[in-house]
Design a protein around this motif. Structure first.
Motif, PDB file in Angstrom:
ATOM      1  N   ASP A   1       0.851  -1.193   0.000  1.00 15.99           N
ATOM      2  CA  ASP A   1       0.000   0.000   0.000  1.00 15.99           C
ATOM      3  C   ASP A   1       0.889   1.246   0.000  1.00 15.99           C
ATOM      4  O   ASP A   1       1.508   1.564   1.028  1.00 15.99           O
ATOM      5  CB  ASP A   1      -0.915  -0.007   1.222  1.00 15.99           C
ATOM      6  N   PRO A   2       1.011   1.971  -1.113  1.00 14.44           N
ATOM      7  CA  PRO A   2       1.959   3.095  -1.185  1.00 14.44           C
ATOM      8  C   PRO A   2       1.603   4.237  -0.242  1.00 14.44           C
ATOM      9  O   PRO A   2       2.507   4.909   0.281  1.00 14.44           O
ATOM     10  CB  PRO A   2       1.883   3.526  -2.649  1.00 14.44           C
ATOM     11  N   ARG A   3       0.322   4.489  -0.030  1.00 10.70           N
ATOM     12  CA  ARG A   3      -0.048   5.593   0.857  1.00 10.70           C
ATOM     13  C   ARG A   3       0.442   5.336   2.273  1.00 10.70           C
ATOM     14  O   ARG A   3       1.008   6.237   2.926  1.00 10.70           O
ATOM     15  CB  ARG A   3      -1.564   5.803   0.844  1.00 10.70           C
ATOM     16  N   SER A   4       0.254   4.125   2.756  1.00  9.98           N
ATOM     17  CA  SER A   4       0.703   3.802   4.112  1.00  9.98           C
ATOM     18  C   SER A   4       2.218   3.858   4.208  1.00  9.98           C
ATOM     19  O   SER A   4       2.779   4.357   5.201  1.00  9.98           O
ATOM     20  CB  SER A   4       0.196   2.419   4.505  1.00  9.98           C
ATOM     21  N   GLU A   5       2.919   3.350   3.169  1.00  4.92           N
ATOM     22  CA  GLU A   5       4.383   3.406   3.174  1.00  4.92           C
ATOM     23  C   GLU A   5       4.872   4.848   3.221  1.00  4.92           C
ATOM     24  O   GLU A   5       5.823   5.174   3.956  1.00  4.92           O
ATOM     25  CB  GLU A   5       4.929   2.713   1.918  1.00  4.92           C
ATOM     26  N   PHE A   6       4.243   5.720   2.438  1.00  4.98           N
ATOM     27  CA  PHE A   6       4.689   7.111   2.389  1.00  4.98           C
ATOM     28  C   PHE A   6       4.530   7.800   3.746  1.00  4.98           C
ATOM     29  O   PHE A   6       5.468   8.430   4.242  1.00  4.98           O
ATOM     30  CB  PHE A   6       3.902   7.877   1.320  1.00  4.98           C
ATOM     31  N   TYR A   7       3.347   7.678   4.338  1.00  3.57           N
ATOM     32  CA  TYR A   7       3.115   8.386   5.600  1.00  3.57           C
ATOM     33  C   TYR A   7       3.955   7.809   6.737  1.00  3.57           C
ATOM     34  O   TYR A   7       4.382   8.552   7.638  1.00  3.57           O
ATOM     35  CB  TYR A   7       1.638   8.374   5.951  1.00  3.57           C
TER      36      TYR A   7
ATOM     37  N   THR B   1       9.522   0.456  -5.702  1.00  6.74           N
ATOM     38  CA  THR B   1       8.324  -0.355  -5.940  1.00  6.74           C
ATOM     39  C   THR B   1       7.216   0.409  -6.657  1.00  6.74           C
ATOM     40  O   THR B   1       6.182  -0.193  -6.983  1.00  6.74           O
ATOM     41  CB  THR B   1       7.771  -0.887  -4.601  1.00  6.74           C
ATOM     42  N   SER B   2       7.401   1.703  -6.898  1.00  9.99           N
ATOM     43  CA  SER B   2       6.350   2.506  -7.533  1.00  9.99           C
ATOM     44  C   SER B   2       6.496   2.497  -9.042  1.00  9.99           C
ATOM     45  O   SER B   2       7.621   2.447  -9.561  1.00  9.99           O
ATOM     46  CB  SER B   2       6.402   3.953  -7.024  1.00  9.99           C
TER      47      SER B   2
ATOM     48  N   PRO C   1       1.810   9.190  -9.539  1.00  3.91           N
ATOM     49  CA  PRO C   1       1.676  10.620  -9.232  1.00  3.91           C
ATOM     50  C   PRO C   1       2.368  11.029  -7.948  1.00  3.91           C
ATOM     51  O   PRO C   1       2.687  12.203  -7.778  1.00  3.91           O
ATOM     52  CB  PRO C   1       0.155  10.808  -9.134  1.00  3.91           C
ATOM     53  N   TRP C   2       2.620  10.077  -7.057  1.00  3.05           N
ATOM     54  CA  TRP C   2       3.259  10.438  -5.784  1.00  3.05           C
ATOM     55  C   TRP C   2       4.793  10.398  -5.876  1.00  3.05           C
ATOM     56  O   TRP C   2       5.481  10.807  -4.948  1.00  3.05           O
ATOM     57  CB  TRP C   2       2.805   9.478  -4.682  1.00  3.05           C
ATOM     58  N   LEU C   3       5.324   9.922  -7.004  1.00 10.56           N
ATOM     59  CA  LEU C   3       6.767   9.719  -7.104  1.00 10.56           C
ATOM     60  C   LEU C   3       7.575  11.012  -6.981  1.00 10.56           C
ATOM     61  O   LEU C   3       8.609  11.023  -6.294  1.00 10.56           O
ATOM     62  CB  LEU C   3       7.088   9.017  -8.424  1.00 10.56           C
ATOM     63  N   PRO C   4       7.179  12.140  -7.608  1.00  9.28           N
ATOM     64  CA  PRO C   4       7.965  13.369  -7.430  1.00  9.28           C
ATOM     65  C   PRO C   4       8.097  13.796  -5.970  1.00  9.28           C
ATOM     66  O   PRO C   4       9.181  14.225  -5.545  1.00  9.28           O
ATOM     67  CB  PRO C   4       7.189  14.402  -8.252  1.00  9.28           C
ATOM     68  N   LEU C   5       7.011  13.671  -5.208  1.00  7.60           N
ATOM     69  CA  LEU C   5       7.077  14.054  -3.799  1.00  7.60           C
ATOM     70  C   LEU C   5       7.983  13.120  -3.025  1.00  7.60           C
ATOM     71  O   LEU C   5       8.754  13.561  -2.156  1.00  7.60           O
ATOM     72  CB  LEU C   5       5.665  14.049  -3.209  1.00  7.60           C
ATOM     73  N   VAL C   6       7.932  11.831  -3.325  1.00  7.69           N
ATOM     74  CA  VAL C   6       8.800  10.878  -2.640  1.00  7.69           C
ATOM     75  C   VAL C   6      10.262  11.177  -2.944  1.00  7.69           C
ATOM     76  O   VAL C   6      11.123  11.175  -2.050  1.00  7.69           O
ATOM     77  CB  VAL C   6       8.426   9.435  -3.053  1.00  7.69           C
ATOM     78  N   LYS C   7      10.566  11.456  -4.220  1.00  4.07           N
ATOM     79  CA  LYS C   7      11.946  11.783  -4.590  1.00  4.07           C
ATOM     80  C   LYS C   7      12.412  13.065  -3.909  1.00  4.07           C
ATOM     81  O   LYS C   7      13.604  13.210  -3.579  1.00  4.07           O
ATOM     82  CB  LYS C   7      12.045  11.923  -6.109  1.00  4.07           C
TER      83      LYS C   7
ATOM     84  N   ALA D   1      20.338   9.567  -3.162  1.00  5.83           N
ATOM     85  CA  ALA D   1      20.540   9.748  -4.603  1.00  5.83           C
ATOM     86  C   ALA D   1      19.206   9.940  -5.277  1.00  5.83           C
ATOM     87  O   ALA D   1      18.205   9.333  -4.906  1.00  5.83           O
ATOM     88  CB  ALA D   1      21.239   8.523  -5.182  1.00  5.83           C
ATOM     89  N   THR D   2      19.178  10.818  -6.268  1.00  5.27           N
ATOM     90  CA  THR D   2      17.957  11.060  -7.024  1.00  5.27           C
ATOM     91  C   THR D   2      18.238  10.898  -8.498  1.00  5.27           C
ATOM     92  O   THR D   2      19.384  10.801  -8.935  1.00  5.27           O
ATOM     93  CB  THR D   2      17.437  12.483  -6.763  1.00  5.27           C
ATOM     94  N   SER D   3      17.186  10.924  -9.268  1.00  5.11           N
ATOM     95  CA  SER D   3      17.307  10.699 -10.708  1.00  5.11           C
ATOM     96  C   SER D   3      18.138  11.783 -11.360  1.00  5.11           C
ATOM     97  O   SER D   3      17.951  12.972 -11.116  1.00  5.11           O
ATOM     98  CB  SER D   3      15.906  10.679 -11.336  1.00  5.11           C
ATOM     99  N   ALA D   4      19.053  11.408 -12.221  1.00  2.00           N
ATOM    100  CA  ALA D   4      19.905  12.386 -12.902  1.00  2.00           C
ATOM    101  C   ALA D   4      19.166  13.109 -14.011  1.00  2.00           C
ATOM    102  O   ALA D   4      19.689  14.025 -14.605  1.00  2.00           O
ATOM    103  CB  ALA D   4      21.124  11.684 -13.499  1.00  2.00           C
TER     104      ALA D   4
END
Length: 378
Positions: free
Chosen positions: A224-230, A254-255, A260-266, A275-278
């Motif tokens: 569950d990505p929402r639970s993982e994020f919070y 895993t995303s 849509p939540w990936l930019p905020l996670v990064k 490390a972040t995406s180059a």
């Protein structure tokens, strides 16, 4: 027809309330010497009785009667001087009464015809609830009426909770999720929504109660990505940066690439030094990192400034890059250029308004970095 009867009744009631003081004001005031006149008349009657019974002589009775009559005439003349003054007041009162009775209803009717909707058919509340015609507020009212009668309808609370959340009624959403969970049992969606509502209610803080709900949701659905994020955000807020970075990186791995939540996670990964995406503008390549390790502190700062300048140029050409604005704000803070960080925040909010998801993320980042956001809306 009932409406017009009610309007006429209310108008008559208001007119009566306004006219009553005017009627009282128009009444002729009682004479200030009325009591004296009664006394003198009683004296004349008493003189006549005494004369008839022989208690007073005729001459004495005539003298006394003349004196009383003189006083009575004097009092009558005083009243005649006062009486005409009431006439203008009575005429003014009549005009005021006529104004209230005629002009007040006429003015009210004209205003209603100009600003009201006399041709609009009646729309009782029950009829509007039966046919909401897509009005979300009526739909919510309809659901609330149903749940007031059937408070144990778990499906109703489950349906209403996310609607409350979307309409900004956070406390109601927390209560609705709680009822749905107690009545229907926990699911990842209900537990995640419940925890998210509690996080919003506590101004972005992942409380221990919210963490318990999130852990329960992950036990039911480990992906569950929402639970993982919070949960990762809660670790970050508690200062457990290494654990938070691991959790955020796991979520990135895993995303889906277009999640849509990936930019905020990064963004959180970058804030924690990961490390972040180059591919993001201004990110250092592997060669840049290797070169930076052999540089002096001054040269490294100069390299960072060059990267920041390059990032600013790219954002001017392509401002629709939320991660780029977040990186620029953070870079200025690293360089101790808080005024430039605030300016970058303002520029970023021009593309991502403060009331949107992107703008809220930028404002949240600024607050985490200690940048004053009071009054910053664009």
């Amino acid at each position: 027809m009932l409406f017009w009867i009610l309007v006429a009744t209310l108008t008559a009631a208001v007119a009566a309330v306004l006219i009553l003081p005017l009627l009282r004001a128009g009444e002729a005031p009682s004479s200030p010497h009325s009591h004296d006149i009664e006394v003198y008349r009683d004296q004349l009657e008493e003189l006549k009785r005494d004369q008839d019974s022989g208690l007073i002589g005729g001459d004495d009775a005539e003298l006394a009667r003349a004196e009383v009559a003189r006083r009575l005439l004097a009092v009558g003349e005083s009243d005649s001087e006062v009486a005409p003054a009431a006439a203008p007041r009575r005429s003014v009162s009549r005009l005021a009464q006529a104004f209230v009775l005629l002009c007040l209803p006429a003015v009210g009717l004209c205003l209603y015809l100009l600003t009201g909707s006399p041709g609009l058919p009646a729309q009782p509340l029950a009829a509007r609830l039966a046919d909401p015609n897509g009005d979300i507020n009526i739909l919510i009212a309809k659901a609330e009426n149903h749940l007031a009668i059937n408070p144990n309808d778990g499906a109703g609370w489950d349906l209403l909770a996310p609607i409350y959340m979307r309409n900004g009624r956070v406390e109601d959403a927390v209560d609705a999720y709680d009822r749905a969970i107690r009545l229907l049992g926990p699911t990842p969606a209900r537990l995640g929504g419940y925890a998210e509502a509690m996080v919003v209610q506590s101004d972005g803080v992942v409380t221990s109660k919210a963490q318990d709900a999130l852990k329960q949701a992950l036990a039911l659905d480990p992906n569950d990505p929402r639970s993982e994020f919070y949960l990762a955000l809660g670790l970050k807020q508690e200062g457990k940066n290494a654990e938070a970075l691991t959790a955020f990186n796991r979520l990135v791995a895993t995303s889906p690439a277009d999640a849509p939540w990936l930019p905020l996670v990064k963004q959180h990964v970058a804030e924690l030094g990961g490390a972040t995406s180059a591919a993001a503008p201004g990110n250092p390549s592997a060669d840049d990192v290797a070169a930076a390790q052999s540089m002096s502190a001054g040269d490294r700062q100069e390299m960072i400034r060059g990267m920041v300048g390059s990032l600013e140029s790219r954002l001017k050409e392509n401002p629709d890059n939320l991660e780029g604005w977040a990186r620029l704000i953070r870079s200025h803070v690293v360089l101790d250029q808080r005024d430039k960080a605030l300016a970058a925040l303002r520029e970023g909010l021009k593309t991502f308004p403060a009331d949107g998801d992107g703008g809220k993320q930028l404002l949240a980042l600024a607050r985490q970095l200690g940048i004053a956001t009071d009054g910053v809306t664009q």
